[in-house]
Design a protein around this motif. Structure first.
Motif: not given
Ligand code: ADE
Length: 266
Positions: A157-186
């Motif tokens: 799911r990290l391969l370029p072109g796999f996700m319709g919206n690559p931003e959703s990967i940047v925001e999710e848990s464990y991702t980015g320079r600091d690994a945090l659990l993601e905030h809750r979604q509504y």
């Protein structure tokens, strides 16, 4: 990405034809070849395992069969990373998924029974192959198939072109320079069975929404996975982050946060 999966249960991997993974295959982002380890046996029973040397319960997968199979696969194409799931190995995390998503070819070897002969990964390391053994969690499965399915999905799911919206990967848990659990979604409606979505999310003030979500990520991570907070780099924390963490009983004056007191009542 080229992926070979070696298993004694090829049917397990029918799952790779489903959903986004199936689409990635159809789009040509991914070429997965599932191999039956028993095709490399030469005895009438097609046996792949034997009793453990030194005694003990269960059966261990034989090195000769794996050796014959892996020799053939390694001779076939670009030099791969060989991944062997193993409950007694280091944990597979988002970091490994990200790293392996940049690899041209992966070969997964699924162990069964009590595992595989320890000389298999050792031999191929000695041959210069990049061999990784990973556990997907502190529990024991019947074999590596489910572990490979989980690792493969996390990688692909990290391969370029796999996700319709690559931003959703940047925001999710464990991702980015600091690994945090993601905030809750509504989602809508704003009121459901008397339960309201937090007001700030409805206000349209993006800076306030970002801050609210970051605070919540820090709070949830501190409560559920304090080990992730302790691994943060304090130089990445802004003033508001520091205030939240101090409030939660962390000292943020060093290189990494350290716990100074139990969580304060807020
Ligand atoms: N095989 C059996 N249990 C496993 C686990 N937790 N992770 C990886 N491979 C396994």
């Amino acid at each position: 990405m080229l992926v070979d999966i070696v298993t004694v249960f090829p049917e397990y991997f029918d799952v790779v034809n489903l959903s986004l993974m199936g689409k990635a295959r159809a789009k040509g982002l991914l070429d997965i070849r599932v191999r039956n380890l028993r095709d490399w046996t030469h005895d009438v029973h097609h046996s792949v395992d034997d009793t453990p040397v030194g005694g003990g319960a269960g059966m261990v997968m034989k090195p000769e069969v794996w050796g014959a199979c892996l020799d053939d696969l390694l001779a076939e194409g670009p030099s791969p990373v060989l991944v062997m799931p193993n409950p007694s190995a280091p944990l597979f995390t988002q970091r490994q998924a990200t790293e392996l998503s940049h690899v041209e070819r992966l070969v997964f070897g699924c162990g069964r029974y009590e595992g595989y002969d320890a000389r298999i990964p050792e031999y191929y390391r000695g041959q210069g192959v990049d061999v990784r053994e990973y556990s997907i969690g502190d529990y024991v499965l019947n074999g590596g198939e489910v572990a490979v399915t989980a690792m493969l999905e996390a990688i692909v799911r990290l391969l370029p072109g796999f996700m319709g919206n690559p931003e959703s990967i940047v925001e999710e848990s464990y991702t980015g320079r600091d690994a945090l659990l993601e905030h809750r979604q509504y989602t809508k409606p704003a009121l459901w069975r008397g339960m309201a979505v937090p007001d700030v999310l409805l206000g349209g003030d993006h800076a306030r929404v970002d801050r609210f979500r970051r605070d919540e990520a820090l709070r949830r991570t501190s409560e559920i996975r304090p080990d992730l907070i302790a691994a943060l780099d304090c130089t990445h924390l802004d003033k508001a982050d520091r205030r939240v963490l101090e409030d939660l009983g962390w000292d943020v004056s060093g290189a990494h946060p350290t716990r100074v007191s139990p969580e304060k009542d807020r």
